[in-house]
Design a protein around this motif. Structure first.
Motif, PDB file in Angstrom:
ATOM      1  N   MET A   1      -2.493  15.888  24.736  1.00  0.00           N
ATOM      2  CA  MET A   1      -3.733  16.438  24.188  1.00  0.00           C
ATOM      3  C   MET A   1      -3.576  16.751  22.698  1.00  0.00           C
ATOM      4  O   MET A   1      -4.502  16.520  21.903  1.00  0.00           O
ATOM      5  CB  MET A   1      -4.135  17.689  24.957  1.00  0.00           C
ATOM      6  N   ALA A   2      -2.412  17.257  22.305  1.00  0.00           N
ATOM      7  CA  ALA A   2      -2.185  17.600  20.896  1.00  0.00           C
ATOM      8  C   ALA A   2      -2.245  16.370  20.008  1.00  0.00           C
ATOM      9  O   ALA A   2      -2.860  16.389  18.923  1.00  0.00           O
ATOM     10  CB  ALA A   2      -0.842  18.302  20.743  1.00  0.00           C
ATOM     11  N   ILE A   3      -1.605  15.286  20.442  1.00  0.00           N
ATOM     12  CA  ILE A   3      -1.540  14.085  19.613  1.00  0.00           C
ATOM     13  C   ILE A   3      -2.839  13.289  19.672  1.00  0.00           C
ATOM     14  O   ILE A   3      -3.352  12.817  18.646  1.00  0.00           O
ATOM     15  CB  ILE A   3      -0.344  13.207  20.039  1.00  0.00           C
ATOM     16  N   ASN A   4      -3.406  13.149  20.853  1.00  0.00           N
ATOM     17  CA  ASN A   4      -4.544  12.249  21.030  1.00  0.00           C
ATOM     18  C   ASN A   4      -5.899  12.871  20.694  1.00  0.00           C
ATOM     19  O   ASN A   4      -6.826  12.143  20.340  1.00  0.00           O
ATOM     20  CB  ASN A   4      -4.593  11.739  22.474  1.00  0.00           C
ATOM     21  N   LEU A   5      -6.022  14.186  20.832  1.00  0.00           N
ATOM     22  CA  LEU A   5      -7.326  14.812  20.619  1.00  0.00           C
ATOM     23  C   LEU A   5      -7.298  15.899  19.552  1.00  0.00           C
ATOM     24  O   LEU A   5      -8.048  15.830  18.570  1.00  0.00           O
ATOM     25  CB  LEU A   5      -7.850  15.386  21.935  1.00  0.00           C
ATOM     26  N   THR A   6      -6.431  16.896  19.716  1.00  0.00           N
ATOM     27  CA  THR A   6      -6.424  18.015  18.776  1.00  0.00           C
ATOM     28  C   THR A   6      -6.151  17.547  17.355  1.00  0.00           C
ATOM     29  O   THR A   6      -6.765  18.043  16.397  1.00  0.00           O
ATOM     30  CB  THR A   6      -5.384  19.059  19.201  1.00  0.00           C
ATOM     31  N   SER A   7      -5.255  16.575  17.202  1.00  0.00           N
ATOM     32  CA  SER A   7      -4.934  16.077  15.862  1.00  0.00           C
ATOM     33  C   SER A   7      -6.145  15.437  15.206  1.00  0.00           C
ATOM     34  O   SER A   7      -6.328  15.523  13.985  1.00  0.00           O
ATOM     35  CB  SER A   7      -3.791  15.065  15.925  1.00  0.00           C
ATOM     36  N   GLN A   8      -7.003  14.785  16.006  1.00  0.00           N
ATOM     37  CA  GLN A   8      -8.192  14.158  15.432  1.00  0.00           C
ATOM     38  C   GLN A   8      -9.192  15.212  14.958  1.00  0.00           C
ATOM     39  O   GLN A   8      -9.832  15.039  13.918  1.00  0.00           O
ATOM     40  CB  GLN A   8      -8.826  13.209  16.449  1.00  0.00           C
ATOM     41  N   VAL A   9      -9.299  16.298  15.720  1.00  0.00           N
ATOM     42  CA  VAL A   9     -10.159  17.407  15.275  1.00  0.00           C
ATOM     43  C   VAL A   9      -9.657  17.941  13.942  1.00  0.00           C
ATOM     44  O   VAL A   9     -10.424  18.103  12.976  1.00  0.00           O
ATOM     45  CB  VAL A   9     -10.187  18.530  16.328  1.00  0.00           C
ATOM     46  N   ALA A  10      -8.357  18.215  13.873  1.00  0.00           N
ATOM     47  CA  ALA A  10      -7.777  18.799  12.662  1.00  0.00           C
ATOM     48  C   ALA A  10      -7.906  17.861  11.466  1.00  0.00           C
ATOM     49  O   ALA A  10      -8.261  18.290  10.356  1.00  0.00           O
ATOM     50  CB  ALA A  10      -6.315  19.152  12.911  1.00  0.00           C
ATOM     51  N   LEU A  11      -7.616  16.569  11.683  1.00  0.00           N
ATOM     52  CA  LEU A  11      -7.665  15.631  10.570  1.00  0.00           C
ATOM     53  C   LEU A  11      -9.102  15.408  10.095  1.00  0.00           C
ATOM     54  O   LEU A  11      -9.355  15.338   8.886  1.00  0.00           O
ATOM     55  CB  LEU A  11      -7.022  14.304  10.972  1.00  0.00           C
ATOM     56  N   CYS A  12     -10.032  15.335  11.008  1.00  0.00           N
ATOM     57  CA  CYS A  12     -11.436  15.197  10.596  1.00  0.00           C
ATOM     58  C   CYS A  12     -11.903  16.405   9.792  1.00  0.00           C
ATOM     59  O   CYS A  12     -12.627  16.262   8.799  1.00  0.00           O
ATOM     60  CB  CYS A  12     -12.328  14.995  11.815  1.00  0.00           C
ATOM     61  N   ASN A  13     -11.478  17.590  10.197  1.00  0.00           N
ATOM     62  CA  ASN A  13     -11.874  18.781   9.452  1.00  0.00           C
ATOM     63  C   ASN A  13     -11.342  18.773   8.026  1.00  0.00           C
ATOM     64  O   ASN A  13     -11.968  19.333   7.119  1.00  0.00           O
ATOM     65  CB  ASN A  13     -11.393  20.036  10.182  1.00  0.00           C
TER      66      ASN A  13
ATOM     67  N   MET B   1       0.832  -1.189   0.000  1.00  0.00           N
ATOM     68  CA  MET B   1       0.000   0.000   0.000  1.00  0.00           C
ATOM     69  C   MET B   1       0.875   1.250   0.000  1.00  0.00           C
ATOM     70  O   MET B   1       2.051   1.188   0.347  1.00  0.00           O
ATOM     71  CB  MET B   1      -0.904   0.019   1.254  1.00  0.00           C
ATOM     72  N   PRO B   2       0.331   2.398  -0.382  1.00  0.00           N
ATOM     73  CA  PRO B   2       1.117   3.635  -0.302  1.00  0.00           C
ATOM     74  C   PRO B   2       1.373   4.018   1.153  1.00  0.00           C
ATOM     75  O   PRO B   2       0.549   3.741   2.037  1.00  0.00           O
ATOM     76  CB  PRO B   2       0.233   4.673  -0.995  1.00  0.00           C
ATOM     77  N   GLY B   3       2.525   4.639   1.387  1.00  0.00           N
ATOM     78  CA  GLY B   3       2.856   5.105   2.725  1.00  0.00           C
ATOM     79  C   GLY B   3       3.091   6.603   2.726  1.00  0.00           C
ATOM     80  O   GLY B   3       3.655   7.152   1.777  1.00  0.00           O
ATOM     81  N   GLN B   4       2.664   7.254   3.790  1.00  0.00           N
ATOM     82  CA  GLN B   4       2.831   8.702   3.909  1.00  0.00           C
ATOM     83  C   GLN B   4       3.212   9.033   5.350  1.00  0.00           C
ATOM     84  O   GLN B   4       2.367   8.978   6.246  1.00  0.00           O
ATOM     85  CB  GLN B   4       1.532   9.422   3.538  1.00  0.00           C
ATOM     86  N   PRO B   5       4.481   9.384   5.597  1.00  0.00           N
ATOM     87  CA  PRO B   5       4.852   9.788   6.961  1.00  0.00           C
ATOM     88  C   PRO B   5       4.038  11.007   7.382  1.00  0.00           C
ATOM     89  O   PRO B   5       3.764  11.892   6.572  1.00  0.00           O
ATOM     90  CB  PRO B   5       6.339  10.127   6.845  1.00  0.00           C
ATOM     91  N   CYS B   6       3.651  11.045   8.659  1.00  0.00           N
ATOM     92  CA  CYS B   6       2.831  12.162   9.120  1.00  0.00           C
ATOM     93  C   CYS B   6       2.969  12.344  10.622  1.00  0.00           C
ATOM     94  O   CYS B   6       2.637  11.446  11.397  1.00  0.00           O
ATOM     95  CB  CYS B   6       1.363  11.931   8.762  1.00  0.00           C
ATOM     96  N   ASP B   7       3.461  13.506  11.014  1.00  0.00           N
ATOM     97  CA  ASP B   7       3.397  13.942  12.397  1.00  0.00           C
ATOM     98  C   ASP B   7       2.026  14.579  12.579  1.00  0.00           C
ATOM     99  O   ASP B   7       1.740  15.626  12.001  1.00  0.00           O
ATOM    100  CB  ASP B   7       4.509  14.954  12.676  1.00  0.00           C
ATOM    101  N   VAL B   8       1.167  13.939  13.359  1.00  0.00           N
ATOM    102  CA  VAL B   8      -0.226  14.381  13.413  1.00  0.00           C
ATOM    103  C   VAL B   8      -0.396  15.723  14.122  1.00  0.00           C
ATOM    104  O   VAL B   8      -1.499  16.292  14.104  1.00  0.00           O
ATOM    105  CB  VAL B   8      -1.137  13.321  14.066  1.00  0.00           C
ATOM    106  N   THR B   9       0.669  16.244  14.734  1.00  0.00           N
ATOM    107  CA  THR B   9       0.580  17.585  15.321  1.00  0.00           C
ATOM    108  C   THR B   9       0.929  18.676  14.320  1.00  0.00           C
ATOM    109  O   THR B   9       0.872  19.863  14.653  1.00  0.00           O
ATOM    110  CB  THR B   9       1.506  17.713  16.546  1.00  0.00           C
ATOM    111  N   ASP B  10       1.277  18.289  13.092  1.00  0.00           N
ATOM    112  CA  ASP B  10       1.684  19.220  12.035  1.00  0.00           C
ATOM    113  C   ASP B  10       0.534  19.358  11.043  1.00  0.00           C
ATOM    114  O   ASP B  10       0.222  18.412  10.305  1.00  0.00           O
ATOM    115  CB  ASP B  10       2.941  18.676  11.358  1.00  0.00           C
TER     116      ASP B  10
END
Length: 249
Positions: free
Chosen positions: A107-119, A52-61
């Motif tokens: 909080m940034a990794i576990n919650l805020t990142s999910q808000v940002a990614l969902c948006n 599968m394709p891979g994409q590195p991602c720091d979820v706080t970025d």
């Protein structure tokens, strides 16, 4: 009912443990999945193993999150399924001893990142006529605990995020649910698995008397992502062997 053929998906934190099992479960049902973690080498290795394709991602970025969504859309022509799994536990201890820098990172990794990614991702899912997002919460967000501090607080927020987003996006055909795993046997839980006293106490609190497996969490994710879960949204599916509901007897 569980067929995901032709579906494009993103799973964050998908190079090991629960995240990898979820990616493998989606792939087994025919989905194409962008494999992702903050470690570029791990991402490339696992992506190659799974084809599968891979994409590195720091979820706080935020820029990295945008690139992750863009990669999925480019690879698959759109996005149908999002699984927000990336997370860290942080330092154990009571809130009275909390390190605020650690709190902010958890909080940034576990919650805020999910808000940002969902948006970023949910509009893409809506453009395809609808689909599903699965947000990984935790049993710790449903019970009190004297040592699991910011992690539990963040995971409780994830379950509420799923409910809010389910209300917001339901009219556009996007379902959003949470999964709350209990004690799961993974590489990260290895020290606890080796602690005989802890295991005796914890398994006595679990009706099934055993830890869960990553694949059992993946089964729940596949259900929520597929047509089998087509009328389920805003739900927090607890996958814990019964720990939440038992009185320990």
């Amino acid at each position: 009912m569980f067929d995901l053929s032709g579906k494009g998906a993103i799973v964050t934190g998908s190079t090991r443990g629960i995240g990898r099992a979820i990616a493998e479960g989606l792939i087994a049902q025919g989905a194409k999945v962008v494999i992702s973690s903050e470690d570029a080498q791990d991402t490339a290795r696992v992506a190659a193993q799974l084809g599968m394709p891979g994409q590195p991602c720091d979820v706080t970025d935020d820029a990295a999150l945008a690139a992750l969504v863009d990669r999925a859309v480019t690879e698959f022509g759109g996005l149908d399924v999002l699984v927000c799994n990336a997370g860290i536990t942080g330092r154990a201890g009571p809130f009275a001893d909390l390190d605020m820098a650690d709190y902010a990172r958890v909080m940034a990794i576990n919650l805020t990142s999910q808000v940002a990614l969902c948006n970023l991702a949910l509009p893409k899912i809506a453009e395809r006529g609808g689909g599903a997002a699965v947000l990984v919460s935790s049993l710790s967000g449903l019970r009190g605990n004297g040592r699991i501090n910011a992690y539990a607080l963040a995971k409780a927020g994830v379950a509420q995020l799923a409910r809010n987003l389910a209300v917001e996006w339901g009219p556009r055909g996007v379902r959003v649910n949470a999964i709350s795993p209990g004690f799961i046997a993974t590489e990260l839980s290895g020290p606890l698995l080796a602690d005989a006293a802890f295991m005796a106490r914890r398994m006595a609190m679990t009706p099934l008397r055993r830890p869960g497996t990553p694949q059992e969490v993946a089964g729940a994710a596949v259900f929520l992502a597929s047509a089998a879960g087509a009328f389920v949204t805003g739900h927090n599916l607890v996958v814990d062997g019964g720990t939440l509901i038992t009185d320990g007897s």
